[in-house]
Motif scaffolding. Structure first.
Motif, short mmCIF file in Angstrom:
data_model
loop_
_atom_site.label_atom_id
_atom_site.label_comp_id
_atom_site.label_asym_id
_atom_site.label_seq_id
_atom_site.Cartn_x
_atom_site.Cartn_y
_atom_site.Cartn_z
N UNK A 1 -15.15 10.25 69.98
CA UNK A 1 -13.87 9.97 70.64
C UNK A 1 -13.86 10.66 72.00
N UNK A 2 -13.11 10.07 72.91
CA UNK A 2 -13.01 10.66 74.25
C UNK A 2 -12.11 11.89 74.20
N UNK A 3 -12.40 12.83 75.08
CA UNK A 3 -11.64 14.10 75.15
C UNK A 3 -10.94 14.17 76.49
N UNK A 4 -9.66 14.51 76.47
CA UNK A 4 -8.90 14.63 77.71
C UNK A 4 -8.94 16.06 78.23
N UNK A 5 -8.85 16.17 79.54
CA UNK A 5 -8.72 17.50 80.16
C UNK A 5 -7.47 18.17 79.57
N UNK A 6 -7.64 19.42 79.16
CA UNK A 6 -6.52 20.18 78.59
C UNK A 6 -6.56 20.27 77.08
N UNK A 7 -7.43 19.49 76.43
CA UNK A 7 -7.49 19.54 74.97
C UNK A 7 -8.19 20.82 74.49
N UNK A 8 -7.83 21.24 73.29
CA UNK A 8 -8.48 22.40 72.67
C UNK A 8 -9.55 21.91 71.72
N UNK A 9 -10.74 22.46 71.88
CA UNK A 9 -11.87 22.08 71.02
C UNK A 9 -12.20 23.20 70.06
N UNK A 10 -12.56 22.82 68.85
CA UNK A 10 -13.11 23.78 67.89
C UNK A 10 -14.56 23.37 67.65
N UNK A 11 -15.47 24.29 67.95
CA UNK A 11 -16.90 23.99 67.86
C UNK A 11 -17.52 24.81 66.73
N UNK B 1 -17.09 11.70 87.52
CA UNK B 1 -15.96 12.53 87.08
C UNK B 1 -14.66 12.24 87.83
N UNK B 2 -14.78 11.92 89.10
CA UNK B 2 -13.57 11.69 89.88
C UNK B 2 -13.18 10.21 89.94
N UNK B 3 -13.98 9.37 89.34
CA UNK B 3 -13.78 7.93 89.48
C UNK B 3 -12.88 7.33 88.41
N UNK B 4 -12.64 6.04 88.52
CA UNK B 4 -11.72 5.35 87.59
C UNK B 4 -12.20 5.33 86.15
N UNK B 5 -13.50 5.48 85.93
CA UNK B 5 -14.04 5.37 84.58
C UNK B 5 -13.49 6.47 83.66
N UNK B 6 -13.10 7.60 84.22
CA UNK B 6 -12.57 8.69 83.38
C UNK B 6 -11.05 8.78 83.45
N UNK B 7 -10.42 7.72 83.94
CA UNK B 7 -8.95 7.67 83.98
C UNK B 7 -8.42 7.41 82.57
N UNK B 8 -7.63 8.33 82.06
CA UNK B 8 -7.10 8.19 80.69
C UNK B 8 -5.69 7.60 80.68
N UNK B 9 -5.17 7.25 81.85
CA UNK B 9 -3.83 6.68 81.94
C UNK B 9 -2.75 7.75 81.99
N UNK B 10 -1.65 7.41 82.59
CA UNK B 10 -0.51 8.34 82.66
C UNK B 10 -0.83 9.62 83.41
N UNK B 11 -1.79 9.54 84.30
CA UNK B 11 -2.15 10.73 85.09
C UNK B 11 -3.15 11.63 84.39
N UNK B 12 -3.50 11.31 83.15
CA UNK B 12 -4.47 12.14 82.41
C UNK B 12 -5.90 11.72 82.75
N UNK B 13 -6.84 12.63 82.53
CA UNK B 13 -8.25 12.36 82.80
C UNK B 13 -9.08 12.70 81.58
N UNK B 14 -10.12 11.91 81.35
CA UNK B 14 -11.10 12.28 80.33
C UNK B 14 -12.14 13.22 80.95
N UNK B 15 -12.76 14.02 80.12
CA UNK B 15 -13.84 14.90 80.60
C UNK B 15 -15.16 14.13 80.47
#
Lengths: 132, 137
Positions: free
Chosen positions: B86-96, B38-52
């Motif tokens: 698709x990958x999801x970024x931290x801060x996105x809104x999900x509808x389940x 979770x804290x590593x480069x693999x979840x780096x979404x670029x521009x300071x954003x992170x994937x979950x």
């Protein structure tokens, strides 16, 4: 990675504290996970970990081995076969079953499982991922 | 009102919830599962954003089922399928959304099969899945 190769595994201790944190994070307060009295009267005789908590180690393993393509194209088909108990250290492990290249896209299928310290398989299944 | 499991019909939408995967929600999940990627480069979404981590999305989608179906104590999770699209970024809104696919009784135990569908941003499908649970009598 090619057919027959082992995936880098993930090992995790599933403590009761972790289970309780997961209950809060996932909103799943089923007493079989968090209430010792309730769980003592269950089929298992004691508390068990959430299946999705244990299954998370498989997804972590796939992320570790395949990176971001796992987030965009990962598929998991899992059977939760046996409980994991608080204090168990489990290992998610897997092996590449097939790896095929089609028009520049690589499709990989892996057999995956989570094993308890006593050797019993808690979760078994298949994971597939597609990478450019 | 309590859920009458015997009367749930295949095709019925049993849960529909929206939630924001904010940093605190993701942090709680990551801390709970101990995901070391979770804290590593693999979840780096670029521009300071992170994937979950991918399973965060699955856990959140199952949460709606647990809550809206009022899953009783002693319920067991027998099987889980997920497909991340698709990958999801931290801060996105999900509808389940969860739809009942099967409701049967075997050996005195009720088996429910629920189809999961998760969209981000209102239209982008990020995960589909299927949960099989056994509800005590």
């Amino acid at each position: 990675m090619k057919e027959g190769d082992a995936l880098k595994p993930v090992t995790r201790e599933i403590t009761q504290e972790r289970i309780e944190r997961y209950a809060v994070a996932a909103g799943d307060f089923n007493p079989i996970h968090i209430d010792a009295d309730f769980a003592s009267r269950s089929h298992f005789g004691r508390r068990i970990a959430h299946g999705m908590l244990v299954a998370a180690t498989i997804s972590e393993m796939m992320t570790l081995n395949y990176g971001q393509p796992w987030l965009r194209s990962g598929k998991l088909k899992l059977r939760l076969k046996a409980p994991v108990f608080p204090g168990d250290t489990v290992t998610a492990r897997g092996q590449v079953k097939s790896a095929k290249e089609e028009t520049g896209t690589r499709h990989v299928a892996c057999v995956v499982e989570v094993v308890r310290p006593d050797g019993e398989v808690a979760i078994t299944g298949e994971a597939t991922v597609t990478a450019a | 009102m309590p859920v009458d499991y015997a009367n749930l019909k295949p095709g019925q939408v049993v849960s529909q919830q929206a939630c924001v995967l904010d940093a605190a929600t993701v942090a709680r999940y990551v801390e709970a599962v101990g995901d070391q990627t979770a804290a590593g480069p693999v979840l780096d979404a670029g521009g300071g954003a992170r994937y979950v981590p991918a399973m965060t999305v699955a856990a959140i989608s199952v949460r709606g089922v647990v809550n809206d179906l009022q899953i009783p104590g002693g319920t067991l999770h027998l099987g889980q399928e997920v497909e991340f699209t698709d990958a999801v970024k931290v801060g996105e809104t999900l509808t389940c959304r969860a739809t009942l696919a099967q409701n049967s009784v075997r050996g005195g135990q009720r088996i429910l099969v629920v189809i999961l569908a998760v969209e981000a941003g209102g239209s982008r499908t990020v995960m589909t899945g299927k949960s099989t649970i056994m509800v005590p009598p």
